[in-house]
Scaffold this motif. Structure first.
Motif, mmCIF file in Angstrom:
data_model
loop_
_atom_site.group_PDB
_atom_site.id
_atom_site.type_symbol
_atom_site.label_atom_id
_atom_site.label_comp_id
_atom_site.label_asym_id
_atom_site.label_seq_id
_atom_site.Cartn_x
_atom_site.Cartn_y
_atom_site.Cartn_z
ATOM 1 N N GLY A 60 37.417 12.762 51.472
ATOM 2 C CA GLY A 60 36.206 13.098 50.739
ATOM 3 C C GLY A 60 35.797 12.048 49.716
ATOM 4 N N TRP A 61 36.765 11.478 48.977
ATOM 5 C CA TRP A 61 36.377 10.539 47.927
ATOM 6 C C TRP A 61 36.292 9.103 48.400
ATOM 7 N N SER A 62 36.932 8.751 49.526
ATOM 8 C CA SER A 62 36.902 7.353 49.971
ATOM 9 C C SER A 62 36.208 7.150 51.308
ATOM 10 N N GLY A 63 36.055 8.222 52.087
ATOM 11 C CA GLY A 63 35.495 8.101 53.421
ATOM 12 C C GLY A 63 36.520 7.657 54.452
ATOM 13 N N GLN A 64 37.756 7.400 54.007
ATOM 14 C CA GLN A 64 38.834 6.978 54.912
ATOM 15 C C GLN A 64 39.308 8.166 55.737
ATOM 16 N N SER A 65 39.207 8.055 57.059
ATOM 17 C CA SER A 65 39.624 9.159 57.934
ATOM 18 C C SER A 65 41.098 9.487 57.715
ATOM 19 N N PRO A 66 41.422 10.782 57.676
ATOM 20 C CA PRO A 66 42.816 11.171 57.429
ATOM 21 C C PRO A 66 43.699 10.973 58.645
ATOM 22 N N ARG A 67 44.971 10.734 58.371
ATOM 23 C CA ARG A 67 45.970 10.784 59.442
ATOM 24 C C ARG A 67 46.189 12.258 59.733
ATOM 25 N N THR A 68 46.146 12.621 61.004
ATOM 26 C CA THR A 68 46.283 14.028 61.374
ATOM 27 C C THR A 68 47.428 14.208 62.352
ATOM 28 N N LEU A 69 47.820 15.443 62.508
ATOM 29 C CA LEU A 69 48.892 15.798 63.419
ATOM 30 C C LEU A 69 48.429 16.996 64.243
ATOM 31 N N GLU A 70 48.643 16.924 65.552
ATOM 32 C CA GLU A 70 48.307 18.037 66.434
ATOM 33 C C GLU A 70 49.467 19.023 66.422
ATOM 34 N N ILE A 71 49.173 20.281 66.093
ATOM 35 C CA ILE A 71 50.210 21.306 66.004
ATOM 36 C C ILE A 71 49.768 22.529 66.791
ATOM 37 N N SER A 72 50.705 23.104 67.519
ATOM 38 C CA SER A 72 50.432 24.326 68.278
ATOM 39 C C SER A 72 50.092 25.454 67.313
ATOM 40 N N THR A 73 49.085 26.241 67.655
ATOM 41 C CA THR A 73 48.642 27.300 66.749
ATOM 42 C C THR A 73 49.689 28.387 66.536
ATOM 43 N N ASN A 74 50.658 28.513 67.432
ATOM 44 C CA ASN A 74 51.677 29.551 67.219
ATOM 45 C C ASN A 74 52.624 29.192 66.071
ATOM 46 N N LEU A 75 52.500 27.981 65.520
ATOM 47 C CA LEU A 75 53.315 27.556 64.383
ATOM 48 C C LEU A 75 52.509 27.518 63.072
ATOM 49 N N LEU A 76 51.237 27.914 63.127
ATOM 50 C CA LEU A 76 50.365 27.780 61.965
ATOM 51 C C LEU A 76 49.843 29.118 61.452
ATOM 52 N N TRP A 77 49.693 29.190 60.152
ATOM 53 C CA TRP A 77 49.185 30.380 59.471
ATOM 54 C C TRP A 77 48.148 29.941 58.464
ATOM 55 N N LEU A 78 47.113 30.753 58.263
ATOM 56 C CA LEU A 78 46.156 30.531 57.178
ATOM 57 C C LEU A 78 46.802 31.020 55.897
ATOM 58 N N GLU A 79 46.744 30.194 54.862
ATOM 59 C CA GLU A 79 47.388 30.565 53.603
ATOM 60 C C GLU A 79 46.460 31.461 52.791
ATOM 61 N N LEU A 103 41.587 44.997 39.656
ATOM 62 C CA LEU A 103 40.715 43.933 39.176
ATOM 63 C C LEU A 103 41.282 43.281 37.927
ATOM 64 N N ASP A 104 42.512 43.654 37.532
ATOM 65 C CA ASP A 104 43.138 43.107 36.337
ATOM 66 C C ASP A 104 43.822 41.762 36.568
ATOM 67 N N ALA A 105 44.042 41.390 37.820
ATOM 68 C CA ALA A 105 44.715 40.123 38.136
ATOM 69 C C ALA A 105 44.291 39.697 39.542
ATOM 70 N N PRO A 106 44.423 38.402 39.850
ATOM 71 C CA PRO A 106 44.099 37.966 41.215
ATOM 72 C C PRO A 106 45.005 38.677 42.224
ATOM 73 N N PRO A 107 44.489 38.951 43.411
ATOM 74 C CA PRO A 107 45.300 39.665 44.406
ATOM 75 C C PRO A 107 46.371 38.783 45.046
ATOM 76 N N ARG A 108 47.410 39.433 45.512
ATOM 77 C CA ARG A 108 48.448 38.781 46.313
ATOM 78 C C ARG A 108 47.789 38.318 47.602
ATOM 79 N N ARG A 109 48.195 37.151 48.116
ATOM 80 C CA ARG A 109 47.604 36.635 49.355
ATOM 81 C C ARG A 109 48.657 36.568 50.449
ATOM 82 N N GLU A 110 48.390 37.292 51.514
ATOM 83 C CA GLU A 110 49.271 37.292 52.678
ATOM 84 C C GLU A 110 48.789 36.247 53.668
ATOM 85 N N ALA A 111 49.706 35.594 54.331
ATOM 86 C CA ALA A 111 49.338 34.632 55.365
ATOM 87 C C ALA A 111 48.820 35.375 56.591
ATOM 88 N N VAL A 112 47.894 34.735 57.297
ATOM 89 C CA VAL A 112 47.285 35.303 58.497
ATOM 90 C C VAL A 112 47.522 34.332 59.645
#
Length: 193
Positions: free
Chosen positions: A174-193, A112-121
């Motif tokens: 969020g601040w302008s209401g302008q829809s973001p440009r998005t990209l479709e990516i296969s989930t096997n290439l993505l990790w939660l940070e 509890l002395d420092a924030p924990p290390r974060r592993e990708a999932v």
């Protein structure tokens, strides 16, 4: 898992590097860096960005603002209020070196002395991923500062995919209401940070 030739065996890609919180007092390059603030034994707050250290009297502080305000200030070149946080309560998110091993169960216990290390999932292991930070890994190259804009779905080709946007696009939405440009990516290439 590495194979005998040092490559990746099976279909699982190499995970992205972990995030290792480092005391801000040991860093000189704070402007725009992702930081975590808090008190040991009390708790931590992330999704913040820092500016350069400020010295007032004998104390050193770090100007810290929520990430959405940081992006707006940078994109629109405006001034925003940044509370000054004592440097000893600020940690910088630093990427681990590639040769650091993943922790085992016992080493995942946190202090509890420092924030924990974060592993990708792997993204497929996530629940309710919309809005979460993600990392795309292609041929060992990490692309960070992305946000999930949708949950997982089946694409027209039958792949399991997710739509992502850059963080700037995510926050601008969020601040302008302008829809973001998005990209479709296969989930096997993505990790939660």
């Amino acid at each position: 898992m590495p194979d005998a030739f040092g490559g990746q065996s099976g279909w699982a890609p190499q995970p992205p590097r972990s995030i290792v919180p480092t005391p801000a007092a040991t860093r000189e390059d704070l402007r725009g860096r992702r930081v975590i603030v808090g008190l040991p034994g009390f708790g931590w707050r992330g999704d913040l960005r820092a500016d350069e250290k400020v010295v007032q009297g004998s104390r050193t502080y770090v100007p810290v603002i929520p990430e959405h305000e940081w992006y707006k200030a940078e994109a629109e070149q405006i001034e925003v209020f940044a509370p000054l946080v004592p440097v000893d309560r600020v940690w910088v998110e630093v990427l681990a070196s590639l040769d650091q091993p993943l922790p085992d169960v016992v080493s995942r216990l946190v202090s509890l002395d420092a924030p924990p290390r974060r592993e990708a999932v792997p993204i497929a292991d996530g629940i309710r991923v919309t809005g979460r930070r993600v990392v795309q890994v292609v041929d060992g190259v990490e692309r960070r500062d992305l946000r999930a804009v949708t949950e997982m779905y089946a694409s027209a080709d039958g792949d399991v995919c997710l739509r992502v946007a850059t963080e700037l696009e995510w926050y601008r939405w969020g601040w302008s209401g302008q829809s973001p440009r998005t990209l479709e990516i296969s989930t096997n290439l993505l990790w939660l940070e």
